[in-house]
Design an enzyme around this catalytic site. Sequence first.
Site, short mmCIF file in Angstrom:
data_model
loop_
_atom_site.label_atom_id
_atom_site.label_comp_id
_atom_site.label_asym_id
_atom_site.label_seq_id
_atom_site.Cartn_x
_atom_site.Cartn_y
_atom_site.Cartn_z
CG ASN A 44 7.90 -63.90 -13.78
OD1 ASN A 44 7.32 -63.46 -12.79
ND2 ASN A 44 9.22 -64.07 -13.81
N GLY A 80 3.80 -60.88 -9.49
CA GLY A 80 3.46 -59.88 -8.47
C GLY A 80 3.71 -60.37 -7.05
CG LEU A 81 7.16 -60.55 -5.36
CD1 LEU A 81 7.91 -59.54 -4.50
CD2 LEU A 81 8.04 -61.79 -5.56
CB CYS A 117 11.19 -59.05 -7.20
SG CYS A 117 9.81 -59.21 -8.32
CE LYS A 150 16.55 -64.91 -6.86
NZ LYS A 150 15.52 -65.91 -7.04
CG ASN A 157 14.93 -62.10 -8.71
OD1 ASN A 157 14.16 -62.56 -9.54
ND2 ASN A 157 14.58 -61.91 -7.46
CB THR A 158 13.54 -62.06 -13.39
OG1 THR A 158 12.95 -61.22 -12.41
CG2 THR A 158 12.99 -63.46 -13.27
#
EC number: 1.3.-.-
Length: 549
Positions: A69, A72-73, A129, A164, A191-192
């Site tokens: 994904n 874009g926050l 992110c 995170k 996170n991802t």
Amino acid sequence: MTSWLSGTTISAPFTIGSGVVATAPSVLARLAREIPQLGFVTTKTLSLLPREGYREPIIYEYYPGCFINAVGLANPGAAAFVRDIAPHLPLHNNKPLVASIMGENPDEFVACAKILDPVASAFELNLSCPHVKGAGQSVGSDPEAVKTIIQLMKKTFPKPVIAKLSPNLGDIATSAQLCERAGADGLSLINTVGPGLILDDAGIPILSNEVGGMSGRGILPIGLKAVRDVARVAHIPIIASGGIASPCDVRAYQRAGASFFSVGSALAGKNTQQLISFFQYLAQGIDPSTPLRSPESPDQREGLLTAYTKTTVLRNSPAADDLFVLDLADARPCNPGSFFFLRIPGVGEKPFSPMSHNPHRYLIRAVGPFTKRCQALQTGDEIYLRGPYGNGFPEPPLSRPLVLIAGGTGAAPLIMAAARWQRQVGRMFIGFSKEIQAHFKRELERTVARVRVVVDAPGEVGAILSELAHDMRSEKILYRNCVAFLCGPRRMTGAAVALLLDAVPRSRIFVAREDLMRCGIGLCGSCATEHGLRSCIDGPVFPLEYEQP
Ligand SMILES: Cc1cc2nc3c(=O)[nH]c(=O)nc-3n(C[C@H](O)[C@H](O)[C@H](O)COP(=O)(O)OP(=O)(O)OC[C@H]3O[C@@H](n4cnc5c(N)ncnc54)[C@H](O)[C@@H]3O)c2cc1C
Ligand SMILES: Cc1cc2nc3c(=O)[nH]c(=O)nc-3n(C[C@H](O)[C@H](O)[C@H](O)COP(=O)(O)O)c2cc1C
């Protein structure tokens, strides 16, 4: 009961990962109320100023349970979030609200947190992110910046601060130790992963941002290793995330050293009722003394949620200046009111409800970049399609006539409904705000049962409403007995519903909504309704009870 970071107790150790499903305040509040296993809730990462995020496609499932994904926050900004969450507070049972925040530097983190302070029980710092320039992982990769952010946050706010972290940046255990020494109260891992890249069969990146973060089943081993490595050196609680999809995964993270469990991608494709049963299922993993029976997940699914099929344009016929009918060489069945995403590589993807499925026929208004590109498509051009999504209109009881009321391109699903339940159609209205071509009007009148096509005169709005009011006066029995389906601009459907309610009980009125749908699989939450449902997966057709409070 489980003890939480602030020393208080919470009902259970689960949350939903930041940015997944519960991104809108209404959904967040509803899920906090309806899912007892959610001990605390986490917001989408919020920024000082609103962020639009990337254009669609934003999420893609490349293997079962594995996602990439780049949203874009996207978020409305901290101040708008505070305004929108306020009516929902306190959350059910005073569940803690963890505000996930981002910034490009320490001052921006603190400024964002100051705005959120009145509503937040704790802060989760997004230092991880992987696909946003200047924030997330780029800040998290600078140990000095991370230390300063945490120290400043702890000095300014007497609340738990959670870091995170990303598994992408070398030694996560050393980063975790640095966070703990700087004063962090908890760690959120992971996170991802990435960024990574997925290409379509022509070699074109699927995501509009080209690269994105990977999540879901494929990253479970990376998450487990991160949690185990960190748990060996850190002394603060760990919130585990990364591929949790079964009670066994919960148990594995627990054994690796996690105290709390954050679930994300496994919620894809699940409506609100299914989320409730899924968390019950996951909770079987919590008590380490209970043997795991590896029960089946309550909603096993087959196939990929976002698989595209390539098809070609059969015909593209103008219906008005900005309106056209696109016929595609695909005949996949669907229910009236359900929808598909059309994708043009390099341009994007958008949701549309077909007006017939054999062949797939769409009525499209050119309003922006994607639809303007569609307007230029010619016979033989290639286009990709994914779907169908959404529930569609319910089968009307045979004993009841149907009244169908459509505005603009909202006509599409109702034209399909008129064909599906042709013998039951008592009346159909299609309203257009601008002139349509005579041949298109004639075709509608020739092919759709008992239709009245109403076009507003220049300077006039809502001619369809006066026609409806007139018809209701002359056809009292029809309206008293009917089931009514509506689709169109919300002002039009709202006004039509207000008229219908004089004769039709609420339980027999259904509205297809066209909220802003960006993923179609319930993950991004952009189509949240006022009632805390996600239109793409709980709808888009809702009984009136859900349409008007
Ligand atoms: C379930 C569903 C079915 C749909 N069916 C059809 C259809 O049959 N025919 C058709 O022409 N369109 C339909 N739409 C709307 C269509 O998907 C949008 O108009 C699409 O965004 C156009 O893309 P674009 O790039 O051309 O314009 P964009 O740049 O995406 O949008 C142009 C402007 O419209 C706004 N906008 C876009 N979508 C929405 C929305 N859902 N709600 C409020 N504002 C919005 C944008 O914010 C922007 O300001 C449907 C939408 C949904 C959710
Ligand atoms: C669509 C999507 C949006 C996300 N948005 C955010 C975000 O805004 N902030 C954040 O910290 N993590 C975000 N994440 C990461 C998740 O919170 C979670 O850490 C990650 O997906 C791993 O968990 P999972 O494998 O269960 O999905 C997002 C993930 C997805 C799939």
